[in-house]
Design an enzyme around this catalytic site. Structure first.
Site, short mmCIF file in Angstrom:
data_model
loop_
_atom_site.label_atom_id
_atom_site.label_comp_id
_atom_site.label_asym_id
_atom_site.label_seq_id
_atom_site.Cartn_x
_atom_site.Cartn_y
_atom_site.Cartn_z
NE ARG A 177 -15.96 6.31 -9.79
CZ ARG A 177 -15.44 5.10 -10.04
NH1 ARG A 177 -14.42 4.66 -9.32
NH2 ARG A 177 -15.95 4.34 -10.99
CG ASN A 206 -2.44 8.14 0.67
OD1 ASN A 206 -2.18 9.08 1.42
ND2 ASN A 206 -3.43 8.16 -0.19
CG HIS A 256 -1.45 1.36 1.58
ND1 HIS A 256 -0.92 2.13 2.60
CD2 HIS A 256 -2.47 2.07 1.04
CE1 HIS A 256 -1.60 3.27 2.67
NE2 HIS A 256 -2.54 3.26 1.74
#
Length: 297
Positions: A257, A105, A103
């Protein structure tokens, strides 16, 4: 404007990572969906599935703006409600149980000149913890951090250990990595352009690190037993993202979203009742390494 500079850099990182992962996988390609957010902004969701290496993965870019909900204003302790946020978010779920989940970000948040910061990080979640891989991963992250501050790696590694912790299981999600939030000149000694350079460095470190881990493990043979353990570890990953992950919470609370927000969930996971591991097994060895404060470098 500075925020446009950040968004452009993040888009470039998304492009280079997608290209590199397609080469590493060798079979599947990313599908792109462009979307707009009601209230302002939008993004590019890119998903790869059913590959030779990657069972499911996403590399998402977004740049959104609008008004913050009251709950988020209270959490951030701010009075203004106009915000801008941009970032790249990545989660890769591999097919082979010996290739780790990864992961990353990187993100930038802005309300005005006085209220803005960078956040992000990278963490690794092996289904089976391979110490040499964990040491390589942390060594490369330390190299990236040391270019900007001798204090960054230790501080951000500790924050990752504390953040990526499944409290109700009393275990870390994986072998950690680095995690940072609200980086500003006053708490880093760097100006905003330098913090952006650090954010870009973190983003650019992803591809060479993860493709090396893919190459080390992609051809290892595995059994149905290994797959069952992989499904169990994926369930822990899903639990963390749904219960604790701040990015998931922020996305849901700002009318994000849904498909992009929940892209991080694995394609298949299992919650077997009261699973046990055998003494001396690979699985027990992994559980013994899912702890905070292990010095991997």
């Amino acid at each position: 404007m500075f925020k446009d500079k950040v968004a452009a850099a993040y888009q470039q990182i998304q492009d280079s990572i997608c290209e590199g992962l397609e080469i590493a996988d060798g079979k599947s390609k990313f599908e792109e969906e462009l979307w707009e957010r009601e209230g302002g902004g939008g993004g590019r969701t890119r998903v790869i599935q059913h590959g030779a290496v990657i069972e499911k993965g996403g590399v998402n870019f977004s740049a959104v703006f609008g008004k913050l909900p009251e709950s988020v204003k209270k959490a951030f302790k701010v009075e203004n409600d106009e915000f801008f946020a941009t970032g790249v978010s990545i989660v890769i779920h591999p097919e082979n149980p010996f290739v780790p989940i990864v992961h990353m970000n990187i993100r930038y948040f802005e309300m005005d000149e006085q209220t803005r910061w960078f956040g992000g990080g990278i963490d690794l979640t092996p289904h089976y913890v391979i110490p040499t891989d964990a040491r390589f991963f942390h060594h490369r992250l330390k190299q990236a951090c040391d270019k900007f501050s001798p204090n960054f790696y230790h501080k951000f590694k500790t924050q990752a250990d504390n953040y990526f912790f499944i409290k109700h299981r009393n275990e870390t999600r994986g072998v950690g990595g680095i995690f940072y939030d609200r980086l500003r000149p006053d708490n880093t000694g760097l100006d905003f352009d330098q913090i952006l350079d650090f954010s870009i460095e973190v983003g650019n470190s992803f591809l060479p690190i993860y493709t090396e881990l893919i190459d080390r493990n992609r051809d290892k043979e595995y059994t149905a037993h290994h797959k069952e353990w992989q499904y169990l570890r994926r369930s822990r990953y899903a639990e963390f993202n749904l219960v604790y992950d701040s990015g998931t919470k922020f996305g849901l609370e700002t009318n994000g979203r849904i498909e992009s927000i929940l892209m991080s969930l694995p394609p298949t996971a299992k919650w077997n009742y009261n699973p046990k591991v055998l003494e001396g097994s690979e699985e027990e060895a992994t559980l013994n390494l899912l702890k905070k404060d292990i010095n991997w470098v």
